[in-house]
Scaffold this active site. Sequence first.
Site, PDB file in Angstrom:
ATOM      1  N   ASN A   1      -1.651   2.071   6.016  1.00 28.70           N
ATOM      2  CA  ASN A   1      -0.795   0.963   5.559  1.00 28.70           C
ATOM      3  C   ASN A   1      -0.459   0.126   6.777  1.00 28.70           C
ATOM      4  O   ASN A   1      -0.218   0.688   7.850  1.00 28.70           O
ATOM      5  CB  ASN A   1       0.530   1.480   4.993  1.00 28.70           C
ATOM      6  CG  ASN A   1       0.382   2.160   3.668  1.00 28.70           C
ATOM      7  OD1 ASN A   1      -0.711   2.222   3.126  1.00 28.70           O
ATOM      8  ND2 ASN A   1       1.482   2.692   3.162  1.00 28.70           N
ATOM      9  N   GLY A   2      -0.382  -1.192   6.603  1.00 27.49           N
ATOM     10  CA  GLY A   2      -0.034  -2.055   7.733  1.00 27.49           C
ATOM     11  C   GLY A   2      -1.197  -2.961   8.084  1.00 27.49           C
ATOM     12  O   GLY A   2      -2.143  -3.106   7.308  1.00 27.49           O
TER      13      GLY A   2
ATOM     14  N   GLU B   1       9.087 -14.649 -11.360  1.00 26.62           N
ATOM     15  CA  GLU B   1       8.275 -13.590 -10.759  1.00 26.62           C
ATOM     16  C   GLU B   1       7.700 -12.634 -11.797  1.00 26.62           C
ATOM     17  O   GLU B   1       6.635 -12.065 -11.576  1.00 26.62           O
ATOM     18  CB  GLU B   1       9.056 -12.826  -9.688  1.00 26.62           C
ATOM     19  CG  GLU B   1      10.223 -12.022 -10.214  1.00 26.62           C
ATOM     20  CD  GLU B   1      10.987 -11.298  -9.110  1.00 26.62           C
ATOM     21  OE1 GLU B   1      10.408 -11.020  -8.058  1.00 26.62           O
ATOM     22  OE2 GLU B   1      12.169 -11.015  -9.334  1.00 26.62           O
TER      23      GLU B   1
ATOM     24  N   LYS C   1      14.073 -14.455 -10.881  1.00 25.58           N
ATOM     25  CA  LYS C   1      13.853 -13.362 -11.839  1.00 25.58           C
ATOM     26  C   LYS C   1      12.899 -13.803 -12.941  1.00 25.58           C
ATOM     27  O   LYS C   1      12.027 -13.064 -13.358  1.00 25.58           O
ATOM     28  CB  LYS C   1      15.171 -12.906 -12.489  1.00 25.58           C
ATOM     29  CG  LYS C   1      16.038 -12.007 -11.686  1.00 25.58           C
ATOM     30  CD  LYS C   1      15.573 -10.564 -11.595  1.00 25.58           C
ATOM     31  CE  LYS C   1      14.729 -10.269 -10.408  1.00 25.58           C
ATOM     32  NZ  LYS C   1      15.238 -10.331  -9.078  1.00 25.58           N
TER      33      LYS C   1
ATOM     34  N   HIS D   1      18.664 -36.623  -7.317  1.00 26.87           N
ATOM     35  CA  HIS D   1      17.938 -37.077  -6.127  1.00 26.87           C
ATOM     36  C   HIS D   1      16.444 -36.801  -6.249  1.00 26.87           C
ATOM     37  O   HIS D   1      15.757 -36.730  -5.240  1.00 26.87           O
ATOM     38  CB  HIS D   1      18.553 -36.442  -4.870  1.00 26.87           C
ATOM     39  CG  HIS D   1      19.989 -36.821  -4.714  1.00 26.87           C
ATOM     40  ND1 HIS D   1      20.389 -38.058  -4.262  1.00 26.87           N
ATOM     41  CD2 HIS D   1      21.126 -36.157  -5.040  1.00 26.87           C
ATOM     42  CE1 HIS D   1      21.708 -38.121  -4.279  1.00 26.87           C
ATOM     43  NE2 HIS D   1      22.184 -36.980  -4.755  1.00 26.87           N
TER      44      HIS D   1
ATOM     45  N   TRP E   1      -3.153  -2.604  -1.325  1.00 26.26           N
ATOM     46  CA  TRP E   1      -2.771  -3.970  -1.695  1.00 26.26           C
ATOM     47  C   TRP E   1      -3.485  -4.849  -0.690  1.00 26.26           C
ATOM     48  O   TRP E   1      -3.155  -4.860   0.496  1.00 26.26           O
ATOM     49  CB  TRP E   1      -1.260  -4.121  -1.587  1.00 26.26           C
ATOM     50  CG  TRP E   1      -0.697  -5.378  -2.161  1.00 26.26           C
ATOM     51  CD1 TRP E   1      -0.375  -5.620  -3.467  1.00 26.26           C
ATOM     52  CD2 TRP E   1      -0.350  -6.571  -1.441  1.00 26.26           C
ATOM     53  NE1 TRP E   1       0.140  -6.885  -3.599  1.00 26.26           N
ATOM     54  CE2 TRP E   1       0.165  -7.490  -2.375  1.00 26.26           C
ATOM     55  CE3 TRP E   1      -0.432  -6.954  -0.107  1.00 26.26           C
ATOM     56  CZ2 TRP E   1       0.607  -8.761  -2.020  1.00 26.26           C
ATOM     57  CZ3 TRP E   1       0.004  -8.217   0.254  1.00 26.26           C
ATOM     58  CH2 TRP E   1       0.518  -9.108  -0.712  1.00 26.26           C
TER      59      TRP E   1
ATOM     60  N   CYS F   1       0.822  -1.216   0.000  1.00 23.18           N
ATOM     61  CA  CYS F   1       0.000   0.000   0.000  1.00 23.18           C
ATOM     62  C   CYS F   1       0.857   1.268   0.000  1.00 23.18           C
ATOM     63  O   CYS F   1       1.977   1.263   0.501  1.00 23.18           O
ATOM     64  CB  CYS F   1      -0.873   0.048   1.234  1.00 23.18           C
ATOM     65  SG  CYS F   1      -1.809  -1.441   1.507  1.00 23.18           S
TER      66      CYS F   1
ATOM     67  N   LYS G   1       6.517  -4.170  -4.075  1.00 21.13           N
ATOM     68  CA  LYS G   1       7.938  -3.828  -4.025  1.00 21.13           C
ATOM     69  C   LYS G   1       8.482  -3.910  -2.611  1.00 21.13           C
ATOM     70  O   LYS G   1       9.614  -4.302  -2.386  1.00 21.13           O
ATOM     71  CB  LYS G   1       8.124  -2.411  -4.580  1.00 21.13           C
ATOM     72  CG  LYS G   1       9.561  -1.933  -4.603  1.00 21.13           C
ATOM     73  CD  LYS G   1      10.386  -2.729  -5.590  1.00 21.13           C
ATOM     74  CE  LYS G   1      11.837  -2.304  -5.632  1.00 21.13           C
ATOM     75  NZ  LYS G   1      12.662  -3.362  -6.286  1.00 21.13           N
TER      76      LYS G   1
ATOM     77  N   ARG H   1       4.986  -0.096  -6.265  1.00 18.99           N
ATOM     78  CA  ARG H   1       4.978  -0.914  -5.052  1.00 18.99           C
ATOM     79  C   ARG H   1       3.961  -2.052  -5.134  1.00 18.99           C
ATOM     80  O   ARG H   1       4.012  -2.975  -4.331  1.00 18.99           O
ATOM     81  CB  ARG H   1       4.650  -0.038  -3.838  1.00 18.99           C
ATOM     82  CG  ARG H   1       5.702   1.024  -3.562  1.00 18.99           C
ATOM     83  CD  ARG H   1       5.189   2.006  -2.547  1.00 18.99           C
ATOM     84  NE  ARG H   1       4.996   1.367  -1.260  1.00 18.99           N
ATOM     85  CZ  ARG H   1       5.852   1.417  -0.254  1.00 18.99           C
ATOM     86  NH1 ARG H   1       6.979   2.077  -0.400  1.00 18.99           N
ATOM     87  NH2 ARG H   1       5.598   0.828   0.880  1.00 18.99           N
TER      88      ARG H   1
ATOM     89  N   GLU I   1      18.768 -16.901  -7.966  1.00 15.18           N
ATOM     90  CA  GLU I   1      18.322 -15.576  -8.391  1.00 15.18           C
ATOM     91  C   GLU I   1      17.796 -15.606  -9.832  1.00 15.18           C
ATOM     92  O   GLU I   1      16.774 -15.002 -10.147  1.00 15.18           O
ATOM     93  CB  GLU I   1      19.488 -14.576  -8.246  1.00 15.18           C
ATOM     94  CG  GLU I   1      19.166 -13.154  -8.646  1.00 15.18           C
ATOM     95  CD  GLU I   1      18.025 -12.517  -7.859  1.00 15.18           C
ATOM     96  OE1 GLU I   1      17.547 -13.107  -6.886  1.00 15.18           O
ATOM     97  OE2 GLU I   1      17.591 -11.416  -8.263  1.00 15.18           O
TER      98      GLU I   1
HETATM   99  C1  F6R Z   1      12.706 -10.118  -6.152  1.00 19.15           C
HETATM  100  C2  F6R Z   1      12.533  -9.139  -5.089  1.00 19.15           C
HETATM  101  C3  F6R Z   1      12.192  -9.644  -3.732  1.00 19.15           C
HETATM  102  C4  F6R Z   1      12.967  -8.843  -2.668  1.00 19.15           C
HETATM  103  C5  F6R Z   1      12.471  -9.238  -1.273  1.00 19.15           C
HETATM  104  C6  F6R Z   1      13.207  -8.490  -0.183  1.00 19.15           C
HETATM  105  O1  F6R Z   1      13.014  -9.497  -7.363  1.00 19.15           O
HETATM  106  O2  F6R Z   1      12.640  -7.966  -5.303  1.00 19.15           O
HETATM  107  O3  F6R Z   1      12.434 -10.994  -3.597  1.00 19.15           O
HETATM  108  O4  F6R Z   1      14.325  -9.083  -2.816  1.00 19.15           O
HETATM  109  O5  F6R Z   1      11.101  -8.965  -1.163  1.00 19.15           O
HETATM  110  O6  F6R Z   1      12.979  -7.119  -0.272  1.00 19.15           O
HETATM  111  P1  F6R Z   1      13.927  -6.082   0.421  1.00 19.15           P
HETATM  112  O7  F6R Z   1      15.263  -6.188  -0.206  1.00 19.15           O
HETATM  113  O8  F6R Z   1      13.285  -4.754   0.174  1.00 19.15           O
HETATM  114  O9  F6R Z   1      13.983  -6.445   1.884  1.00 19.15           O
END
Ligand code: F6R
Length: 608
Positions: free
Chosen positions: A101-102, A488, A485, A504, A75, A2, A603, A27, A481
């Site tokens: 928010n929260g 997601e 990438k 395995h 959100w 949010c 985000k 976000r 990673e």
């Molecule tokens: C993936 C991504 C998330 C963040 C995770 C941690 O592309 O962006 O997996 O890495 O949510 O977020 P932060 O770094 O903000 O604690």
Amino acid sequence: MCGIVGYIGKQRAAEIILEGLEKLEYRGYDSAGMAVYDGEKVNVAKAMGRLQVLKEITRGGETVPGHAGIGHTRWATHGEPSNVNSHPHTNKEGTIAVVHNGIIENYISLKKKLKNKGYEFRSETDTEVIPHLLDYYYNGNPLETISKVIQRIEGSYSLGIIFADHPDEIYAARKSSPLIVAKNDNGCFIASDATALLKYTRNVYYIGEEEIAVLTEKGAHFYDSDAEEIEKEEIEIKWDADAAEKGGYEYFMLKEIYEEPKTVRDTLNPRIRDNKVVIDELKMTDEEIRSIGKIHIVACGSAYHTGVTAKYVIEGMARIPVNVDIASEFRYRDPLLDPSDLVIVISQSGETADTKAAIEEAHRKGCQVLAIVNVVGSSIAREADKVMYTWAGPEISVATTKAYSAQLIALYLIALKFASVRGTIDDKQLAAYIHDLRKLPQQIDLLLGEKEKIQKFANRYTAAKDVFFIGRGIDYAISLEGSLKLKEISYVHSEAYAAGELKHGTISLIEEGTLVVAVVTQKDLYDKTISNIREVKARGAFVMAVTNVDNPDIEKAADYAVYIPETDQYFTNSLAVIPLQLFGYYVSLGKGYDVDHPRNLAKSVTVE
Ligand code: F6R
């Protein structure tokens, strides 16, 4: 997650709110709304879906005139995305409006009590208890009333509030959820994220835990939870506004990938002096560094993946045992921590709820916490004992790219610093490592120059159903990673496996045409991973290898190869990540998705 934007001042509030909320779209959200005081009453407009819908129904803010207002992108957590569940929420008469928010953890019991007192609820949200509670306690003094209410709600909140009978003020309060106050000559602002305000001002105040802010056109006053006034220092945000604009790129993600050479340079260069690693922020004497018993790295998502890389690098270089934990696991597993251990948390946003909780857990057990954080002044930066900033600038695309690269650099520097102080590497080795680190930005540029090659390859795989990423050691860390990438943002199912683990179980999933991305950069492990490539190829897989320029055997083993320039074995992830990020980006683009706003993702994950 949010977003909140609020404004009071000389200009029309609605336009500023819409513009600010647009900056927070990255976000992640599912509905938007605002409440603006028009001189007589508070008008509320809200709409499910994109911000564009809110813009349309308010004709760009025209139908909600006035100079004091609060806005929100939601959100969904409690109650589905819908008009009625969107914020702002109001009391029955519509004289108090709230954006939040929260999560209010005790909302069920509060709701029950309020219902017993005759309050009717319209939404399924936890937030709606707040305007009703404010209404219940209201004594004509908003500050005193907010103070009473925040002492009765449990959980996390950042709040923007307006009271129709106090039209010259807007109010804010926060606990465990970010919120800043800012001002310029035209008025005062609140926002859950500085990027919403960069266009207007860079002078901000951080509201502390359980603090309240009262904003007028002329400035802001701050109070503790008992409504006692407190002084606050104005802080200048150094990010510039252009950094949060697309600058000609179709998506922020590609722009941010292109910013990686600069990010690496900015995170690295200030910490290298006279061929030595100098991390002033560590605030640790050599004696303290020598007496570290163990390191615990705690983070979520991609930040966790940088921690997995760091385990190999720190253990390899400095010979200190490193545990890497997912923050949501660490916080509840009663980890064994000794006060001689160092806890390192990693976070781009600095607001991730689980990572914040990990700091509390570490503090409870007497450990010092070093935070590697991108957002200056964020909650994690404030709660940790020491902060090492990654100078990546604002990262807008939901999928992290440049912050990931900056985190790796910060972790390499910590490894080098600890290794040289503990004598596990000598000055000559240190100089050689620094030499290789300094070459990374230019080498990343070279890889970016080959982006069409990755794009062509990605276009062949837009219809892929399953993709596997394999590697050993540091190559396993980057496989995690690469897989995240891809999945997601392109919604292609993918998994990362330590290459030796395939037999395995997972190898049974390989069939004719399955794409396997094999990362093969660790020279001592070439033969081992190449054997694994042969195994999957024998079962029909198509193998793309990401490998070093000098790996001649790969041509015979894999179907397609992407080469990274020569660097030290410890640093290969900084280069291998580039084709993997580009691959995820181009598969998503090829499928026609909104790369920067993947479905269901936010985000900054400020709730558990
Ligand atoms: C993936 C991504 C998330 C963040 C995770 C941690 O592309 O962006 O997996 O890495 O949510 O977020 P932060 O770094 O903000 O604690």
